[in-house]
Design an enzyme around this catalytic site. Structure first.
Site, mmCIF file in Angstrom:
data_model
loop_
_atom_site.group_PDB
_atom_site.id
_atom_site.type_symbol
_atom_site.label_atom_id
_atom_site.label_comp_id
_atom_site.label_asym_id
_atom_site.label_seq_id
_atom_site.Cartn_x
_atom_site.Cartn_y
_atom_site.Cartn_z
ATOM 1 N N HIS A 1 0.846 -1.197 0.000
ATOM 2 C CA HIS A 1 0.000 0.000 0.000
ATOM 3 C C HIS A 1 0.880 1.245 0.000
ATOM 4 C CE1 HIS A 1 0.920 -0.631 4.224
ATOM 5 N NE2 HIS A 1 0.322 0.487 4.601
ATOM 6 N N HIS B 1 1.325 3.784 2.045
ATOM 7 C CA HIS B 1 1.896 4.467 3.212
ATOM 8 C C HIS B 1 3.410 4.488 3.037
ATOM 9 C CE1 HIS B 1 -1.755 3.915 6.105
ATOM 10 N NE2 HIS B 1 -1.742 5.109 5.546
ATOM 11 N N ASP C 1 6.057 4.243 4.745
ATOM 12 C CA ASP C 1 7.004 3.277 5.316
ATOM 13 C C ASP C 1 7.130 2.012 4.448
ATOM 14 O OD1 ASP C 1 4.332 2.881 6.234
ATOM 15 O OD2 ASP C 1 4.998 1.593 7.877
ATOM 16 N N HIS C 2 6.243 1.856 3.455
ATOM 17 C CA HIS C 2 6.273 0.641 2.624
ATOM 18 C C HIS C 2 6.855 0.850 1.226
ATOM 19 C CE1 HIS C 2 3.883 -1.914 5.415
ATOM 20 N NE2 HIS C 2 3.689 -0.703 5.909
ATOM 21 N N ASP D 1 0.256 -4.101 5.832
ATOM 22 C CA ASP D 1 -0.410 -3.873 7.109
ATOM 23 C C ASP D 1 -1.877 -4.280 7.011
ATOM 24 O OD1 ASP D 1 1.998 -2.495 7.550
ATOM 25 O OD2 ASP D 1 1.075 -0.534 7.475
ATOM 26 N N HIS E 1 6.347 -5.929 11.181
ATOM 27 C CA HIS E 1 5.791 -4.577 11.340
ATOM 28 C C HIS E 1 5.632 -4.266 12.826
ATOM 29 C CE1 HIS E 1 3.303 -1.006 10.475
ATOM 30 N NE2 HIS E 1 3.805 -1.069 9.263
HETATM 31 ZN ZN LIG Z 1 0.012 1.275 6.557
HETATM 32 ZN ZN LIG Z 2 3.220 0.309 7.745
#
Ligand SMILES: [Zn+2]
Ligand SMILES: [Zn+2]
Length: 309
Positions: A60, A62, A64-65, A208, A266
């Site tokens: 996705h 976000h 951090d990914h 996530d 995570h």
């Molecule tokens: Zn996320």
């Molecule tokens: Zn994340």
């Protein structure tokens, strides 16, 4: 087949946990699931190389990914990569990659194809396919499974020699599942010299997400599941609100899906000591481990009957 958890933190990196990225190496090919900031550095530390990377799957959008994507793509351009690369992920990924290339002004010789997907079977490779499904997060997020095709049974050399089959090309034909005729007129069927077909292996990546039925189905019967296990059970409401899972909820998903081994990933930066996560998860699903950065997990070939899970 080997899985390396390159980055096992979530949201904010720590000295011990880099941001989400997991590599799967299989028969000379490498697939990457998520590409958090620092993923290329973790790949260097794990000595994976970059050349055999063929496909990247982003869960996705976000940060951090996928914040590690521009740097990784630039490095491969600098290394004069010429092999094509495919990237899969939710809508918006094409724009992200295009803007990164324009802003950083790097030119890549290699063919770069970005596929925006919503789920289903997203790609195939030699002896496997990858399927995706929407999970339950605060924004649209995809979980992925790599599923191997079943393999023919093991070739029984002793049995073949006992049957008087001459060593050579006939062995190969039998291994491919074809009947052969010997000089004396006897017909040998492949099942006379091959063991039972071996079921292909399966790896599922679900980060996530809140615990959800879609991931249970996606992970059904997997050898290995890497699942969001961001919080301990006392923060179950925070997990629900933010679209994550507790370690115990991840274990529940693993149990329902009938998988072999669960890896919790995570992990929130608040857990300097993460024993509580492991204890809570193992109370539900004993075959659970904590993901560690640069940890390598071998998934052995399955043996025996097709029905033998
Ligand atoms: Zn996320
Ligand atoms: Zn994340």
């Amino acid at each position: 087949m080997k899985v390396i958890t390159l980055g096992t933190g979530g949201a904010i990196p720590t000295a011990q946990r880099s941001l989400p990225a997991t590599a799967l190496i299989r028969e000379g090919e490498m697939l990457l699931f998520d590409c958090g900031e620092g993923a290329q550095l973790q790949m260097r530390r794990a000595h994976t190389g970059f050349g055999r990377l063929s496909k990247i799957f982003i869960s996705h959008l976000h940060g951090d990914h996928l914040a590690g994507l521009p740097g990784l793509l630039m490095t491969m351009a600098l290394l004069s990569r010429d092999k094509p690369l495919k990237i899969f992920g939710p809508s918006g990924l094409k724009k992200f990659v295009r803007v990164a290339r324009e802003t950083f002004k790097f030119h890549s010789e290699y063919e770069l194809a970005v596929h925006e997907i919503e789920g289903g079977q997203v790609t195939t490779g030699p002896g496997y396919w990858v399927e995706a499904c929407p999970m339950d997060h605060s924004i649209f997020a995809l979980g992925y499974s790599l599923v191997e095709e079943d393999r023919p049974g093991e070739f029984n050399l002793r049995r073949a020699l006992d049957l008087g089959i001459p060593e050579g090309p006939l062995f190969g034909k039998l291994q491919q599942g074809k009947s052969v005729t010997l000089d004396d007129g006897r017909v040998i069927r492949p099942q006379e010299v091959l063991g039972n077909p071996r079921k292909g292996r399966k790896f599922t990546y679900a980060v996530d997400t809140r615990p959800c039925e879609a991931v249970v189905e996606l992970a059904r019967g997997a050898d290995l599941l890497v699942h969001d296990g961001m919080f301990a059970q006392d923060l179950v409401e925070d997990a629900q609100q933010m679209g994550h899972s507790t370690a115990m909820q991840a274990a529940q998903v693993a149990k329902e899906a009938g998988i072999h081994q669960l890896i919790l990933s995570h992990i929130s930066q608040r857990y300097r000591d993460d024993k509580v996560l492991l204890q809570e998860a193992r109370s539900v699903f004993p075959r659970t481990e904590m993901a560690r950065d640069l940890m390598s997990i071998e998934i052995p070939l399955r043996r025996g009957h097709l029905t033998d899970d």
